[in-house]
Scaffold this active site. Structure first.
Site, PDB file in Angstrom:
ATOM      1  N   SER A  28      35.690  32.610  41.729  1.00  0.00           N
ATOM      2  CA  SER A  28      35.188  32.830  40.373  1.00  0.00           C
ATOM      3  C   SER A  28      36.199  32.509  39.285  1.00  0.00           C
ATOM      4  O   SER A  28      35.833  32.355  38.123  1.00  0.00           O
ATOM      5  CB  SER A  28      34.720  34.285  40.207  1.00  0.00           C
ATOM      6  OG  SER A  28      35.814  35.181  40.210  1.00  0.00           O
ATOM      7  N   LYS A  63      39.227  38.874  36.215  1.00  0.00           N
ATOM      8  CA  LYS A  63      38.561  37.975  35.287  1.00  0.00           C
ATOM      9  C   LYS A  63      39.450  37.769  34.062  1.00  0.00           C
ATOM     10  O   LYS A  63      40.477  38.422  33.892  1.00  0.00           O
ATOM     11  CB  LYS A  63      37.211  38.539  34.827  1.00  0.00           C
ATOM     12  CG  LYS A  63      36.247  38.928  35.930  1.00  0.00           C
ATOM     13  CD  LYS A  63      35.660  37.735  36.654  1.00  0.00           C
ATOM     14  CE  LYS A  63      34.717  38.180  37.778  1.00  0.00           C
ATOM     15  NZ  LYS A  63      34.241  37.028  38.588  1.00  0.00           N
TER      16      LYS A  63
END
Length: 245
Positions: A40, A101
């Site tokens: 990701s 993230k």
């Protein structure tokens, strides 16, 4: 002789205990290692990267400590992340899971994606094409679009897009509540992040574990554990000690 042996064992046990306490202390207040199991955050982080996270960057909460004991609420010496920081946090709906993230939206910000373009507070974020990028080591090998995105504070980083018309390329406008941040993966079409309220959503500042600092090891997964002769070729030597930006 018996006393001497007993004393030797006692000293050994004390040494082990002290070493364990020091290690726990370092992991709690200074640095903690994490590994990257998914794609990701490609191209910034690759599957098989191992990195250190600084625990002091945003202060300390219950999630700074092993097993997250419920000793207090909020953060001590707390600080809001800078826009563009890559940070580890505990998933709000399941704090037993660690996610990593990029911090995109800060408290009070308005964040939206329109036709694949990130907008912050109503202004489109600059995005420049860099050409094709081949994603390998995270499912089927594929070639996607590579861009250089520059956030309003000047932080510049790579992102990937399969297209500008995928599931999360058009979102409602999200207003980040006080005491929360909004995070997105750099692999925009292959990231479960704050764009999905039921999966991740807004992240309480209390859930932040720390800021990603540098990669200390990287392994491409091409060698099995028993293929000792192949280990040197599976290590991504060029990524070791790279800073995370």
């Amino acid at each position: 002789m018996a006393k001497k042996n007993t004393g030797g064992w006692a000293e050994s046990i004390k040494t082990v205990v002290y070493a364990g306490l020091i290690a726990i202390g370092i992991r709690t207040v200074a640095f903690e290692p994490f590994n990257i199991p998914s794609g990701s955050m490609i191209p910034t982080l690759l599957v098989g990267d191992y990195l250190f996270v600084s625990k002091y960057s945003y202060g300390y909460s219950r999630y700074s400590m092993p097993f997250a004991p419920n000793l207090f609420e909020g953060r001590v010496f707390g600080a809001v992340p800078k826009r563009g920081d890559v940070a580890v946090f505990r998933l709000p709906r399941d704090p037993s899971q660690d996610y990593i993230k990029r911090m995109i939206g800060l408290p009070g910000d308005r964040v939206q994606v329109r036709n694949g373009i990130l907008h912050i507070n109503g202004v489109a974020v600059e995005r420049k094409p860099l050409g094709p990028y081949t994603v390998d080591g995270d499912g089927p090998r594929m070639t996607v679009r590579h861009y250089r995105e520059t956030l309003p504070n000047g932080v510049s980083h790579g992102i990937l897009e399969m297209s500008d018309d995928m599931r999360l390329d058009n979102t409602p406008e999200f207003r980040v509540p006080e005491g929360h941040v909004f995070a997105m993966g750099d692999n925009r079409d292959n990231s479960q992040d704050s764009r999905e309220p039921g999966a991740v959503g807004f992240i309480p500042l209390e859930n932040l574990v720390g800021r990603a600092e540098f990669i200390f090891f990287s392994w491409d997964g091409s060698a099995a554990w028993w293929q000792v002769w192949a280990w040197p070729f599976a290590i991504r030597w060029g990524r070791i000690f790279d800073g995370v930006r």
